[in-house]
Design a protein around this motif. Sequence first.
Motif, PDB file in Angstrom:
ATOM      1  N   ASP A 110     -12.140 -11.126 -37.462  1.00  0.00           N
ATOM      2  CA  ASP A 110     -13.452 -11.669 -37.105  1.00  0.00           C
ATOM      3  C   ASP A 110     -13.502 -13.186 -37.311  1.00  0.00           C
ATOM      4  O   ASP A 110     -14.109 -13.911 -36.524  1.00  0.00           O
ATOM      5  N   TRP A 111     -12.878 -13.653 -38.390  1.00  0.00           N
ATOM      6  CA  TRP A 111     -12.829 -15.087 -38.677  1.00  0.00           C
ATOM      7  C   TRP A 111     -12.123 -15.835 -37.538  1.00  0.00           C
ATOM      8  O   TRP A 111     -12.600 -16.860 -37.053  1.00  0.00           O
ATOM      9  N   ILE A 112     -10.978 -15.286 -37.108  1.00  0.00           N
ATOM     10  CA  ILE A 112     -10.232 -15.897 -36.007  1.00  0.00           C
ATOM     11  C   ILE A 112     -11.072 -15.900 -34.733  1.00  0.00           C
ATOM     12  O   ILE A 112     -11.112 -16.882 -33.990  1.00  0.00           O
ATOM     13  N   PHE A 126     -10.568 -18.806 -46.693  1.00  0.00           N
ATOM     14  CA  PHE A 126     -10.252 -18.027 -47.898  1.00  0.00           C
ATOM     15  C   PHE A 126     -11.528 -17.590 -48.606  1.00  0.00           C
ATOM     16  O   PHE A 126     -11.667 -16.429 -49.010  1.00  0.00           O
ATOM     17  N   LEU A 127     -12.471 -18.520 -48.757  1.00  0.00           N
ATOM     18  CA  LEU A 127     -13.727 -18.211 -49.447  1.00  0.00           C
ATOM     19  C   LEU A 127     -14.552 -17.181 -48.681  1.00  0.00           C
ATOM     20  O   LEU A 127     -15.094 -16.237 -49.263  1.00  0.00           O
ATOM     21  N   ILE A 128     -14.639 -17.358 -47.367  1.00  0.00           N
ATOM     22  CA  ILE A 128     -15.437 -16.435 -46.549  1.00  0.00           C
ATOM     23  C   ILE A 128     -14.826 -15.038 -46.544  1.00  0.00           C
ATOM     24  O   ILE A 128     -15.537 -14.026 -46.658  1.00  0.00           O
ATOM     25  N   ASN A 154     -16.143 -10.794 -47.904  1.00  0.00           N
ATOM     26  CA  ASN A 154     -15.388  -9.660 -47.352  1.00  0.00           C
ATOM     27  C   ASN A 154     -15.313  -9.672 -45.824  1.00  0.00           C
ATOM     28  O   ASN A 154     -15.308  -8.615 -45.195  1.00  0.00           O
ATOM     29  N   ALA A 155     -15.291 -10.861 -45.245  1.00  0.00           N
ATOM     30  CA  ALA A 155     -15.154 -10.951 -43.788  1.00  0.00           C
ATOM     31  C   ALA A 155     -13.729 -10.570 -43.397  1.00  0.00           C
ATOM     32  O   ALA A 155     -12.779 -10.823 -44.143  1.00  0.00           O
ATOM     33  N   LYS A 156     -13.591  -9.938 -42.245  1.00  0.00           N
ATOM     34  CA  LYS A 156     -12.274  -9.554 -41.766  1.00  0.00           C
ATOM     35  C   LYS A 156     -11.581 -10.757 -41.151  1.00  0.00           C
ATOM     36  O   LYS A 156     -12.211 -11.578 -40.502  1.00  0.00           O
TER      37      LYS A 156
END
Length: 197
Positions: free
Chosen positions: A174-176, A162-164, A169-171
């Motif tokens: 991309d996080w996954i 959530f913070l990232i 503004n990370a997508k």
Amino acid sequence: MSSVFETYIKLGFHHIFDFQAYDHMLFLLALSAIYTLGDWRKVIALVTSFTIGHSVTLALSTFNIIKFDTSLIEFLIPVTIFFTCVTNFFKLKGAATKQHPIWSFHNLMAIFFGLIHGMGFSNFLKSILGRNRQVWQQLLAFNIGIELGQLLIVSIILITGFLIMNLFNAKRRDWIMVLSSAAAGIALILMMETSIF
């Protein structure tokens, strides 16, 4: 009895955070990678599904109802991590908009993989269990401790995501991808390090 019960809750809780057995934390990372903080109910359902699975084989193994090849289980645990990551990759395309039901195939997968992980937990539990009539209570307390530890781990993962995604503004896609790729890579290394190879 309460002190013994509390002791085994703590043992289960601390065991899930054992960095020498980080494969369980890695599995939770892979399992919750596709979810966001808003999906917390679904993640709790997933973690509980995993707990149901490992509780079954943990009990069966503790009472010597089932026996297994330890080296095979040590191999299969990273296989479950790798497979979970692969399923995450297939979900990347709709990651930003897809709504995940609380109960789904993911839960069945978590239960099945929990069965495998339970056999991995059993070696540790057998080494600390007392020889008395409180074995069932100790087993229950240990599982509760593991469940609490797992919920804390996935909470940290969801809050970090959530913070990232909101501060940097990370997508979500991309996080996954980052989480799943890292977990898959480590899982491959763990597979190669087992005695099967």
